[in-house]
Every structure is written in C-alpha cells, then in structure tokens.
Enzyme design. Structure first.
Site, PDB file in Angstrom:
ATOM      1  N   ASN A 122      48.834  38.112  59.498  1.00 30.61           N
ATOM      2  CA  ASN A 122      47.870  38.417  58.492  1.00 30.61           C
ATOM      3  C   ASN A 122      46.420  38.912  59.027  1.00 30.61           C
ATOM      4  OD1 ASN A 122      46.074  37.695  55.873  1.00 30.61           O
ATOM      5  ND2 ASN A 122      45.295  36.361  57.554  1.00 30.61           N
ATOM      6  N   TYR A 234      41.734  52.561  58.275  1.00 32.18           N
ATOM      7  CA  TYR A 234      42.373  51.436  57.939  1.00 32.18           C
ATOM      8  C   TYR A 234      43.685  52.083  57.396  1.00 32.18           C
ATOM      9  CZ  TYR A 234      43.170  47.043  55.122  1.00 32.18           C
ATOM     10  OH  TYR A 234      43.862  46.197  54.541  1.00 32.18           O
ATOM     11  N   LYS A 238      47.677  50.885  58.639  1.00 34.30           N
ATOM     12  CA  LYS A 238      48.579  49.910  57.836  1.00 34.30           C
ATOM     13  C   LYS A 238      49.799  51.024  57.547  1.00 34.30           C
ATOM     14  CE  LYS A 238      46.177  46.210  56.738  1.00 34.30           C
ATOM     15  NZ  LYS A 238      46.693  44.923  57.287  1.00 34.30           N
ATOM     16  N   VAL A 271      41.673  41.728  46.783  1.00 35.38           N
ATOM     17  CA  VAL A 271      41.406  40.519  46.796  1.00 35.38           C
ATOM     18  C   VAL A 271      39.983  40.086  47.278  1.00 35.38           C
ATOM     19  CG1 VAL A 271      42.213  38.236  47.716  1.00 35.38           C
ATOM     20  CG2 VAL A 271      43.899  40.239  47.408  1.00 35.38           C
TER      21      VAL A 271
HETATM   22  P1  NDP Z   1      39.139  38.392  55.862  1.00 39.22           P
HETATM   23  O1  NDP Z   1      38.168  39.326  56.478  1.00 39.22           O
HETATM   24  O2  NDP Z   1      38.567  37.315  54.957  1.00 39.22           O
HETATM   25  O3  NDP Z   1      40.194  37.763  56.786  1.00 39.22           O
HETATM   26  C1  NDP Z   1      40.727  38.599  58.073  1.00 39.22           C
HETATM   27  C2  NDP Z   1      41.119  37.420  59.086  1.00 39.22           C
HETATM   28  O4  NDP Z   1      41.836  38.201  60.283  1.00 39.22           O
HETATM   29  C3  NDP Z   1      39.858  36.806  59.602  1.00 39.22           C
HETATM   30  O5  NDP Z   1      40.838  35.387  59.941  1.00 39.22           O
HETATM   31  C4  NDP Z   1      39.362  37.334  60.803  1.00 39.22           C
HETATM   32  O6  NDP Z   1      38.934  36.498  61.945  1.00 39.22           O
HETATM   33  C5  NDP Z   1      40.997  37.694  61.420  1.00 39.22           C
HETATM   34  N1  NDP Z   1      41.005  38.468  62.515  1.00 39.22           N
HETATM   35  C6  NDP Z   1      40.587  39.812  62.672  1.00 39.22           C
HETATM   36  N2  NDP Z   1      40.753  40.268  63.693  1.00 39.22           N
HETATM   37  C7  NDP Z   1      41.408  39.398  64.447  1.00 39.22           C
HETATM   38  C8  NDP Z   1      42.051  39.505  65.765  1.00 39.22           C
HETATM   39  N3  NDP Z   1      41.792  40.530  67.058  1.00 39.22           N
HETATM   40  N4  NDP Z   1      42.745  38.503  66.148  1.00 39.22           N
HETATM   41  C9  NDP Z   1      42.883  37.373  65.335  1.00 39.22           C
HETATM   42  N5  NDP Z   1      42.343  37.316  64.101  1.00 39.22           N
HETATM   43  C10 NDP Z   1      41.758  38.509  63.644  1.00 39.22           C
HETATM   44  O7  NDP Z   1      40.087  39.447  55.085  1.00 39.22           O
HETATM   45  P2  NDP Z   1      41.456  39.260  54.190  1.00 39.22           P
HETATM   46  O8  NDP Z   1      41.757  37.844  53.973  1.00 39.22           O
HETATM   47  O9  NDP Z   1      41.042  40.082  52.848  1.00 39.22           O
HETATM   48  O10 NDP Z   1      42.593  40.051  54.973  1.00 39.22           O
HETATM   49  C11 NDP Z   1      43.752  39.474  55.303  1.00 39.22           C
HETATM   50  C12 NDP Z   1      44.694  40.609  55.363  1.00 39.22           C
HETATM   51  O11 NDP Z   1      45.091  41.045  54.174  1.00 39.22           O
HETATM   52  C13 NDP Z   1      44.434  41.700  56.293  1.00 39.22           C
HETATM   53  O12 NDP Z   1      45.447  42.333  57.236  1.00 39.22           O
HETATM   54  C14 NDP Z   1      43.955  42.504  55.350  1.00 39.22           C
HETATM   55  O13 NDP Z   1      43.796  44.084  55.986  1.00 39.22           O
HETATM   56  C15 NDP Z   1      44.665  42.563  54.303  1.00 39.22           C
HETATM   57  N6  NDP Z   1      44.589  43.053  52.984  1.00 39.22           N
HETATM   58  C16 NDP Z   1      43.459  42.666  52.387  1.00 39.22           C
HETATM   59  C17 NDP Z   1      43.132  43.076  51.067  1.00 39.22           C
HETATM   60  C18 NDP Z   1      41.708  42.646  50.453  1.00 39.22           C
HETATM   61  O14 NDP Z   1      41.741  43.164  49.354  1.00 39.22           O
HETATM   62  N7  NDP Z   1      41.186  41.553  50.635  1.00 39.22           N
HETATM   63  C19 NDP Z   1      43.970  44.151  50.492  1.00 39.22           C
HETATM   64  C20 NDP Z   1      45.051  44.695  51.194  1.00 39.22           C
HETATM   65  C21 NDP Z   1      45.297  44.128  52.405  1.00 39.22           C
HETATM   66  P3  NDP Z   1      37.470  36.161  61.961  1.00 39.22           P
HETATM   67  O15 NDP Z   1      37.186  35.368  61.010  1.00 39.22           O
HETATM   68  O16 NDP Z   1      37.295  35.863  63.270  1.00 39.22           O
HETATM   69  O17 NDP Z   1      36.848  37.642  61.803  1.00 39.22           O
END
Ligand code: NDP
Length: 316
Positions: A122, A234, A238, A271
């Site tokens: 994720n 981005y 993806k 989201v």
């Molecule tokens: P958030 O920014 O809330 O969460 C992203 C998470 O990824 C955080 O916990 C962050 O950690 C972690 N992260 C980032 N870099 C690293 C790393 N190098 N190693 C480990 N963890 C890492 O975003 P979302 O919950 O929205 O995103 C979750 C997934 O969903 C992502 O892959 C995103 O691309 C995908 N997505 C989201 C959409 C949306 O509309 N929200 C749409 C389509 C896809 P930290 O808290 O330390 O920054």
C-alpha cells in the site's frame, strides 16, 4: 465528458457504492473463510489512510496483521489503537525505499512468524494536488511507488507460505496508471502496445521507460515526451506497477499448485486521505474495501495478474 455524462457517471458510482456497502454486510461463510488467526498479513504504509483501514479490516476479519510504517512510533500508535479494539495487530518499522530496512523486516518476519500469507503493498507517495503537475519529486515517486514495491515483492516472495488456498499479493495502484485508459495515457502507441503484449513486456522495458522519463527530466524535454499529462510522475510509477503485476503473475503461474501465489492490483478510487489533502468522494474505509476483498477471495474465485476497482475487474 459532457454534463450529462458526468451526471450519469456520478449516479453509477453512487449505485455501486451502495451495492458494495450492502456486500460488506454479508458475512463470509465457513466454506469461504480460508484463513484463521494464524494467517499472517503484512500491510505497508499502514500507519494512516487506506493502509491503516486495510490493516484494520483484515484484522476485523480475524487475520493476524503486521502493521508497518517507515516510522516505528507511528506503527506503534496505529497498532495500539487497533489492539484497543481487541484486534490481533503487531507493529514493525519498514521503509520500502531502504534495502536495509526491507532486509531486516524479512529476517524479523522469518524469525517471528516463519513466513506470511498475505502481502498488501500500500505504501506510496504523490506530491501533486489538484491541477498541479510538478515533477520536482519524480525520482522519489518512482523509487517509492514502483521500485520500492517491486523490492517488497521480490524480498517477500520466498517467505510466502505454501498452502492449498494460495498466498496473495495485493498492490494498491491507481487508474491514473492505465496504459489504455481513455485519458492520461502514454502518447507513443508502440510503447503502449509493447507494454500490453506478453511477448514484448519485460522488466527491461519498464526500466527503459522510467530511465527515459527521468533523463528527459534532467534535460528539460519531458513535456514533449508523450507521457501522461495528469500527475505525470505518479501516473508513470503506477503504470509501471500495474504492468509489473501482470508480468509477475505470468511468472508465478509457472509454480506448482501448492506454492501458488496470486498477485493483483487495484485502484481504491478517489479517497479522502492526506495524499489528496482530504479531498475525494470516498472514505478511507471505502477505499480499502476492494483490497481487503481481493486478499480474502475464496480460492475458487481468485485469479492472478488482474486489475480491480469497486470489486470488479477493469482494463489495464
Ligand atoms: P497516505 O499519504 O495517507 O498514506 C501513504 C502511506 O504510505 C503512509 O503511511 C506513508 O507513510 C507511507 N509511505 C510513503 N512512503 C513510504 C516508504 N518509503 N516506506 C514505507 N511507507 C511509506 O495516502 P493514501 O492512504 O491515500 O495512499 C495509500 C495508497 O493508495 C498509495 O499507494 C496511493 O498511491 C494509493 N492511492 C490513493 C488514492 C487516493 O485517492 N487517496 C487514489 C489511488 C491510489 P508516512 O505516514 O510516513 O508518510
């Protein structure tokens, strides 16, 4: 899309949202429940957002969840909340861009659990919001979303436990990374075709595509490179992840039945999380749904190398 088209799309989305909300109330039958409290699921980037929700929902279904975050204290905070709800969750530090962190994690999992059954990739980053299309952090985006996730898959695969129901890898991706989407696609038809055809698809092709993009960033020519126009870095990261999911699924299909690993990707929708500055039309709970559903699919219904959204297969 015209006003009427947008309205129809909104209605369809709302209808599907209600259908899924109903489906989520239907309990899994004992026959469908292939997992137990000994089943180990790892979720990356699970301290917040969609990852946290995936971890929570898997634990609510009765799996043991290893909740990882690049910051141990954040993993601990999130885990403590879930443990307070009586869920079986354990924290661990894991930065998917750091080879040492991934290796230490794998060694810890081996000692602690002997292996895992479900891996949810994720963790991801996106530095653009709204109508922005900056490529300032393109290297970090590609290093995290594609190469970090790939590192996780390759490191964790030997630890995925053999079983009759198959181990599962779920990659959290995005429709922005569709090679043949209506909008935002790669301009070069030959590259698109090569990415879509099994005979021409390879890791080398993906590396070449990303290297080419990054070198165009350095010489300032990327805007004429025919790359996706929305969130270019981005979307490319993806797209690479989606295509890699297909490639890996093909390789994993050669394994014996008892060592089967199913790998798929999904788009959670738009989201409300930190990534979108809390904009969007879905909650994190709803965004997590398809990933959880994929991870728990009964073995007779599961496939590999597919792309899903709202519990349905979509085109790459
Ligand atoms: P958030 O920014 O809330 O969460 C992203 C998470 O990824 C955080 O916990 C962050 O950690 C972690 N992260 C980032 N870099 C690293 C790393 N190098 N190693 C480990 N963890 C890492 O975003 P979302 O919950 O929205 O995103 C979750 C997934 O969903 C992502 O892959 C995103 O691309 C995908 N997505 C989201 C959409 C949306 O509309 N929200 C749409 C389509 C896809 P930290 O808290 O330390 O920054």
């Amino acid at each position: 899309m015209g006003k009427k088209g947008k309205e129809r799309a909104r209605e369809r989305r709302e209808q599907r949202r209600q259908e899924i909300s109903h489906l989520r109330t239907v309990p899994y039958s004992p026959h469908e429940r292939w997992w137990s409290k000994e089943t180990v699921a790892v979720v990356t980037g699970a301290n917040q957002g969609i990852g946290y929700e995936i971890a929570r929902q898997l634990a609510v279904h009765g799996l043991h969840v290893v909740l990882t975050s690049r910051d141990f204290d954040r993993a601990l905070g999130a885990t403590t909340n879930l443990q307070a709800e009586g869920l079986s969750v354990q924290p661990c530090q894991l930065d998917i861009t750091d080879a040492g962190s991934v290796m230490s994690f794998a060694s810890w999992i081996q000692l602690e659990h002997g292996g895992i059954d479900v891996l949810v990739n994720n963790a991801g980053v996106n530095f653009n919001r709204g109508a922005d299309n900056s490529v300032e952090f393109a290297e970090t985006v590609i290093k995290t979303n594609y190469y970090g996730t790939k590192r996780m898959i390759d490191t964790m695969l030997p630890l995925m436990r053999p079983s009759s129901f198959g181990a599962r890898i779920v990659n959290v991706s995005s429709r922005l990374g569709r090679a043949n989407g209506r909008k935002n696609k790669i301009g070069d038809p030959t590259l698109r075709e090569n990415l879509m055809k099994d005979e021409t698809l390879s890791e080398e092709l993906l590396d070449e595509m990303l290297t080419n993009f990054l070198s165009q960033l350095n010489d300032g020519t990327w805007q004429n490179g025919g790359w996706p126009q929305m969130y270019t870095d981005y979307s490319l990261s993806k797209l690479a992840l989606n295509v890699y999911t297909r490639l890996k699924a093909r390789r994993l299909a050669e394994r014996l039945d008892s060592h089967r690993v199913y790998i798929n990707c999904f788009c959670p929708g738009w989201v409300k999380t930190q990534m979108t500055n809390w904009e969007g039309n879905m909650s994190a709970e709803e965004g997590a749904d398809t990933g959880v559903w994929m991870a728990l699919l009964p073995v007779e219904n599961i496939s590999s190398g597919r792309f899903y959204a709202e519990r349905r297969e979509i085109d790459f």
